[in-house]
Design a protein around this motif. Structure first.
Motif, PDB file in Angstrom:
ATOM      1  N   HIS A  55       0.706  19.241  56.420  1.00 45.95           N
ATOM      2  CA  HIS A  55       0.465  20.239  57.765  1.00 45.95           C
ATOM      3  C   HIS A  55      -0.474  21.397  57.322  1.00 45.95           C
ATOM      4  O   HIS A  55      -0.756  22.216  58.122  1.00 45.95           O
ATOM      5  CB  HIS A  55       2.153  20.914  57.554  1.00 45.95           C
ATOM      6  N   SER A  56      -0.973  21.491  56.304  1.00 46.01           N
ATOM      7  CA  SER A  56      -2.015  22.408  55.773  1.00 46.01           C
ATOM      8  C   SER A  56      -3.543  21.778  55.439  1.00 46.01           C
ATOM      9  O   SER A  56      -3.341  20.968  54.416  1.00 46.01           O
ATOM     10  CB  SER A  56      -1.413  23.389  54.637  1.00 46.01           C
ATOM     11  N   SER A  57      -4.523  22.301  56.074  1.00 45.37           N
ATOM     12  CA  SER A  57      -5.896  21.660  55.532  1.00 45.37           C
ATOM     13  C   SER A  57      -6.000  22.162  54.253  1.00 45.37           C
ATOM     14  O   SER A  57      -6.708  21.373  53.476  1.00 45.37           O
ATOM     15  CB  SER A  57      -6.708  22.241  56.701  1.00 45.37           C
ATOM     16  N   SER A  58      -5.714  23.457  53.740  1.00 43.60           N
ATOM     17  CA  SER A  58      -6.107  23.893  52.438  1.00 43.60           C
ATOM     18  C   SER A  58      -5.334  23.090  51.461  1.00 43.60           C
ATOM     19  O   SER A  58      -6.069  22.972  50.524  1.00 43.60           O
ATOM     20  CB  SER A  58      -5.748  25.430  52.488  1.00 43.60           C
ATOM     21  N   ALA A  59      -3.818  23.069  51.683  1.00 41.62           N
ATOM     22  CA  ALA A  59      -3.268  22.116  50.800  1.00 41.62           C
ATOM     23  C   ALA A  59      -3.866  20.500  50.631  1.00 41.62           C
ATOM     24  O   ALA A  59      -3.791  20.353  49.524  1.00 41.62           O
ATOM     25  CB  ALA A  59      -1.837  22.157  51.217  1.00 41.62           C
ATOM     26  N   TYR A  85      11.475  16.022  55.756  1.00 49.78           N
ATOM     27  CA  TYR A  85      11.566  16.611  57.194  1.00 49.78           C
ATOM     28  C   TYR A  85      11.106  17.910  56.993  1.00 49.78           C
ATOM     29  O   TYR A  85      10.189  18.536  58.192  1.00 49.78           O
ATOM     30  CB  TYR A  85      13.029  16.612  57.576  1.00 49.78           C
ATOM     31  N   PHE A  86      11.253  18.795  56.039  1.00 51.85           N
ATOM     32  CA  PHE A  86      11.007  20.048  56.186  1.00 51.85           C
ATOM     33  C   PHE A  86       9.350  20.346  56.279  1.00 51.85           C
ATOM     34  O   PHE A  86       8.879  21.341  56.282  1.00 51.85           O
ATOM     35  CB  PHE A  86      11.740  21.144  54.999  1.00 51.85           C
ATOM     36  N   GLU A  87       8.561  19.402  55.690  1.00 51.02           N
ATOM     37  CA  GLU A  87       7.354  19.471  55.688  1.00 51.02           C
ATOM     38  C   GLU A  87       6.733  19.380  57.182  1.00 51.02           C
ATOM     39  O   GLU A  87       5.348  19.477  57.121  1.00 51.02           O
ATOM     40  CB  GLU A  87       6.597  18.167  54.715  1.00 51.02           C
ATOM     41  N   PHE A  88       7.676  19.001  58.049  1.00 50.93           N
ATOM     42  CA  PHE A  88       7.054  18.858  59.216  1.00 50.93           C
ATOM     43  C   PHE A  88       7.626  19.755  60.209  1.00 50.93           C
ATOM     44  O   PHE A  88       6.982  20.226  61.101  1.00 50.93           O
ATOM     45  CB  PHE A  88       7.339  17.231  59.908  1.00 50.93           C
ATOM     46  N   ARG A  89       8.738  20.122  60.188  1.00 51.90           N
ATOM     47  CA  ARG A  89       9.509  21.056  60.901  1.00 51.90           C
ATOM     48  C   ARG A  89      10.729  21.450  60.388  1.00 51.90           C
ATOM     49  O   ARG A  89      11.298  20.791  59.523  1.00 51.90           O
ATOM     50  CB  ARG A  89       9.656  20.584  62.408  1.00 51.90           C
ATOM     51  N   VAL A  99       7.732  24.438  63.796  1.00 50.78           N
ATOM     52  CA  VAL A  99       7.216  23.002  63.948  1.00 50.78           C
ATOM     53  C   VAL A  99       5.796  23.137  63.785  1.00 50.78           C
ATOM     54  O   VAL A  99       4.994  23.889  64.323  1.00 50.78           O
ATOM     55  CB  VAL A  99       7.507  22.771  65.301  1.00 50.78           C
ATOM     56  N   TYR A 100       5.254  22.493  62.459  1.00 47.08           N
ATOM     57  CA  TYR A 100       4.056  22.315  62.404  1.00 47.08           C
ATOM     58  C   TYR A 100       3.134  21.393  63.222  1.00 47.08           C
ATOM     59  O   TYR A 100       3.803  20.453  64.001  1.00 47.08           O
ATOM     60  CB  TYR A 100       3.521  21.773  60.956  1.00 47.08           C
ATOM     61  N   ASP A 101       1.881  21.511  63.428  1.00 50.27           N
ATOM     62  CA  ASP A 101       1.014  20.864  64.265  1.00 50.27           C
ATOM     63  C   ASP A 101       0.818  19.509  64.029  1.00 50.27           C
ATOM     64  O   ASP A 101       0.419  19.160  63.003  1.00 50.27           O
ATOM     65  CB  ASP A 101      -0.377  21.604  64.201  1.00 50.27           C
ATOM     66  N   ILE A 102       1.516  18.573  65.043  1.00 50.07           N
ATOM     67  CA  ILE A 102       1.422  17.087  64.547  1.00 50.07           C
ATOM     68  C   ILE A 102      -0.018  16.618  64.614  1.00 50.07           C
ATOM     69  O   ILE A 102      -0.218  15.633  63.702  1.00 50.07           O
ATOM     70  CB  ILE A 102       2.282  16.371  65.719  1.00 50.07           C
ATOM     71  N   ASN A 103      -0.833  17.099  65.160  1.00 48.53           N
ATOM     72  CA  ASN A 103      -2.322  16.796  65.038  1.00 48.53           C
ATOM     73  C   ASN A 103      -2.942  16.949  63.926  1.00 48.53           C
ATOM     74  O   ASN A 103      -3.721  16.185  63.150  1.00 48.53           O
ATOM     75  CB  ASN A 103      -3.160  17.212  66.269  1.00 48.53           C
ATOM     76  N   ALA A 104      -2.473  18.221  63.194  1.00 44.07           N
ATOM     77  CA  ALA A 104      -2.956  18.495  62.101  1.00 44.07           C
ATOM     78  C   ALA A 104      -2.469  17.467  60.765  1.00 44.07           C
ATOM     79  O   ALA A 104      -3.107  17.158  60.007  1.00 44.07           O
ATOM     80  CB  ALA A 104      -2.369  19.816  61.631  1.00 44.07           C
ATOM     81  N   ILE A 105      -1.172  17.167  61.039  1.00 42.66           N
ATOM     82  CA  ILE A 105      -0.557  16.398  60.244  1.00 42.66           C
ATOM     83  C   ILE A 105      -1.322  14.867  60.262  1.00 42.66           C
ATOM     84  O   ILE A 105      -1.609  14.221  58.944  1.00 42.66           O
ATOM     85  CB  ILE A 105       0.767  16.030  60.379  1.00 42.66           C
ATOM     86  N   LYS A 106      -1.788  14.318  61.312  1.00 41.39           N
ATOM     87  CA  LYS A 106      -2.274  13.105  61.333  1.00 41.39           C
ATOM     88  C   LYS A 106      -3.881  13.236  60.975  1.00 41.39           C
ATOM     89  O   LYS A 106      -3.949  12.251  60.342  1.00 41.39           O
ATOM     90  CB  LYS A 106      -2.266  12.598  62.894  1.00 41.39           C
ATOM     91  N   TYR A 141       8.044  11.042  64.162  1.00 42.86           N
ATOM     92  CA  TYR A 141       7.466  10.971  62.808  1.00 42.86           C
ATOM     93  C   TYR A 141       7.222   9.949  62.032  1.00 42.86           C
ATOM     94  O   TYR A 141       6.305   9.688  61.361  1.00 42.86           O
ATOM     95  CB  TYR A 141       8.139  12.062  61.749  1.00 42.86           C
ATOM     96  N   PHE A 142       8.229   8.932  62.219  1.00 43.26           N
ATOM     97  CA  PHE A 142       8.178   7.643  61.528  1.00 43.26           C
ATOM     98  C   PHE A 142       6.909   6.767  62.170  1.00 43.26           C
ATOM     99  O   PHE A 142       6.125   6.177  61.030  1.00 43.26           O
ATOM    100  CB  PHE A 142       9.250   6.758  61.532  1.00 43.26           C
ATOM    101  N   PRO A 143       6.608   6.658  63.265  1.00 42.34           N
ATOM    102  CA  PRO A 143       5.460   5.903  63.631  1.00 42.34           C
ATOM    103  C   PRO A 143       3.971   6.252  63.038  1.00 42.34           C
ATOM    104  O   PRO A 143       2.987   5.700  62.972  1.00 42.34           O
ATOM    105  CB  PRO A 143       5.645   6.032  65.051  1.00 42.34           C
ATOM    106  N   ILE A 144       4.065   7.722  62.698  1.00 46.84           N
ATOM    107  CA  ILE A 144       2.867   8.331  62.415  1.00 46.84           C
ATOM    108  C   ILE A 144       2.357   7.418  60.974  1.00 46.84           C
ATOM    109  O   ILE A 144       1.129   6.958  60.885  1.00 46.84           O
ATOM    110  CB  ILE A 144       2.846   9.480  61.880  1.00 46.84           C
ATOM    111  N   PHE A 145       3.322   7.259  60.105  1.00 49.32           N
ATOM    112  CA  PHE A 145       3.063   6.578  58.831  1.00 49.32           C
ATOM    113  C   PHE A 145       3.004   5.294  58.832  1.00 49.32           C
ATOM    114  O   PHE A 145       2.385   4.500  58.300  1.00 49.32           O
ATOM    115  CB  PHE A 145       4.158   7.338  57.921  1.00 49.32           C
ATOM    116  N   TRP A 146       3.988   4.719  59.797  1.00 48.68           N
ATOM    117  CA  TRP A 146       4.444   3.092  59.691  1.00 48.68           C
ATOM    118  C   TRP A 146       3.330   2.472  60.190  1.00 48.68           C
ATOM    119  O   TRP A 146       2.817   1.314  59.888  1.00 48.68           O
ATOM    120  CB  TRP A 146       5.555   2.921  60.313  1.00 48.68           C
ATOM    121  N   THR A 147       2.472   3.106  61.056  1.00 50.43           N
ATOM    122  CA  THR A 147       1.315   2.380  61.879  1.00 50.43           C
ATOM    123  C   THR A 147      -0.151   2.567  61.356  1.00 50.43           C
ATOM    124  O   THR A 147      -0.947   2.321  61.825  1.00 50.43           O
ATOM    125  CB  THR A 147       1.463   2.951  63.467  1.00 50.43           C
TER     126      THR A 147
END
Length: 384
Positions: A55-59, A85-89, A99-106, A141-147
């Protein structure tokens, strides 16, 4: 094997015995991997693992600094992302909602993928007490990683009720009675659905015909595809929502001078897969006569490269039913064009070439063949 766990958040008390921060700032991590490489068998894959990264560009940048130090020394074989889960929201009933930005996560997941190392989601969970809430969040969230093509495995952190992380007691997927929660029932089908098609064409452009030809790469196990065109990238409503059996779609006439967004997903007997990322184009005023375009999709075939994985050479073979322009390109995992292998007119027939990737780094690549108005894409893995 997880060699170093949570170096950013929980460095061990004994790190100074391994060299401390040292010149690189992470000498103790490097030493840990050197010892693991020295004493573990050659078949042991060495991983690093961390949380609160995506969720963090700097991290993500800090994590990449460590990963690249290890990669430059040939010490690391894979990247671990915990994926709690707490890493996303926050959970949906929490008093302190975030809720962290899902586009940043991707985006940050893609940055890790650019290393060419496989990614493993090591502690995935969704901590929701209400079944419908857990199911809804799994679908996000699961499809982000699975796909994602760079993710090679997902491990669940919390599986059976009562035998889970005590601070997050609602991550379980199976009740003590053996009954599966709806999220697990959904996942059983979802993992059998087709992956999202890649390399959508057009993926940009202005002044396109008002009835453009849309095409995409085939998706393994897909028997048909759902194509959607909308005036909004939220796809709250559709101009077109159609199901086709080929990897192309000749659009109906769209409004002129307008930006359109489109996406596609694969379908099989288990259901619909995850939609591709949406791309857009702007229509002009021209309308193309559909009968100007000829198709022979069943006779055009791009085969899987062999060997795969490979180092550094592999064979690529394809067939075309008639003469035409053949363009064969290689793309990286983010869809960036790496090189053009060939771009020339050829007669009908079956062809095979040797592709040498000695100048490319290890990683996942896609090779795409465009033949007239058709295209097919396959994945290949370069391992050094």
């Amino acid at each position: 094997m997880d060699v170093v766990n949570e170096p950013l958040h929980a460095p061990p008390a004994y790190k100074n015995a391994l060299g401390g921060d040292g010149v690189t700032g992470w000498d103790w991590v490097i030493k840990s991997f050197e010892l693991a490489r020295q004493y573990c068998s050659d078949s042991t894959k060495l991983l690093i693992n961390e949380y609160n990264v995506l969720h963090s560009s700097s991290a993500t940048t800090n994590y990449l600094n460590i990963i690249n130090l290890l990669k430059d020394r040939g010490l690391i074989d894979g990247i671990g992302i915990q994926g709690h889960y707490f890493e996303f929201r926050s959970d949906m009933n929490a008093s302190n909602q975030y809720v962290y930005d899902i586009n940043a996560i991707k985006s940050n997941l893609n940055r890790l993928a650019e290393t060419g190392l496989p990614i493993y989601i090591t502690e995935f969970d969704i901590d929701e007490p209400i079944d419908s809430n857990q199911l809804a969040q799994y679908k996000i969230y699961f499809p982000i990683f699975w796909t994602h093509p760079a993710v090679e495995g997902i491990t669940f952190w919390g599986y059976i009720q009562g035998d889970v992380w005590t601070s997050h007691p609602n991550t379980y997927l199976i009740l003590v009675s053996g009954t599966e929660r709806p999220a697990l029932q959904w996942m059983r089908n979802f993992v059998l659905c087709p992956f999202p098609p890649n390399f959508l064409t057009p993926s940009s452009g202005n002044d396109l015909p008002r009835n453009p030809l849309l095409s995409w790469s085939s998706s393994d196990s897909a028997t048909s595809y759902r194509v959607q065109i909308s005036l909004s990238n939220s796809f709250a409503s559709f101009l077109i929502d159609s199901v086709v059996t080929d990897t192309f779609y000749q659009s109906a006439v769209l409004p002129a001078g307008t930006r359109h967004f489109w996406r596609v997903c694969g379908i099989n007997q288990f259901g619909e897969g995850y939609f591709s990322n949406a791309v857009s184009f702007v229509t002009g005023n021209q309308i193309v006569a559909v009968n100007e375009v000829g198709y022979s999709p069943t006779a055009f075939l791009l085969e899987q490269n062999y060997p795969n994985p490979f180092n550094p050479s592999t064979k690529i073979r394809w067939s075309a039913p008639s003469s035409g322009r053949h363009t064969l390109k290689v793309f990286d995992v983010l869809g960036n064009e790496v090189l053009t292998i060939l771009d020339e007119n050829r007669e009908a027939g079956t062809y095979e070439i040797d592709f040498n990737a000695e100048n490319l780094p290890s990683g996942i690549y896609f090779y795409q063949l465009v033949y007239d108005h058709l295209l097919q894409t396959k994945k290949m893995i370069l391992i050094r």
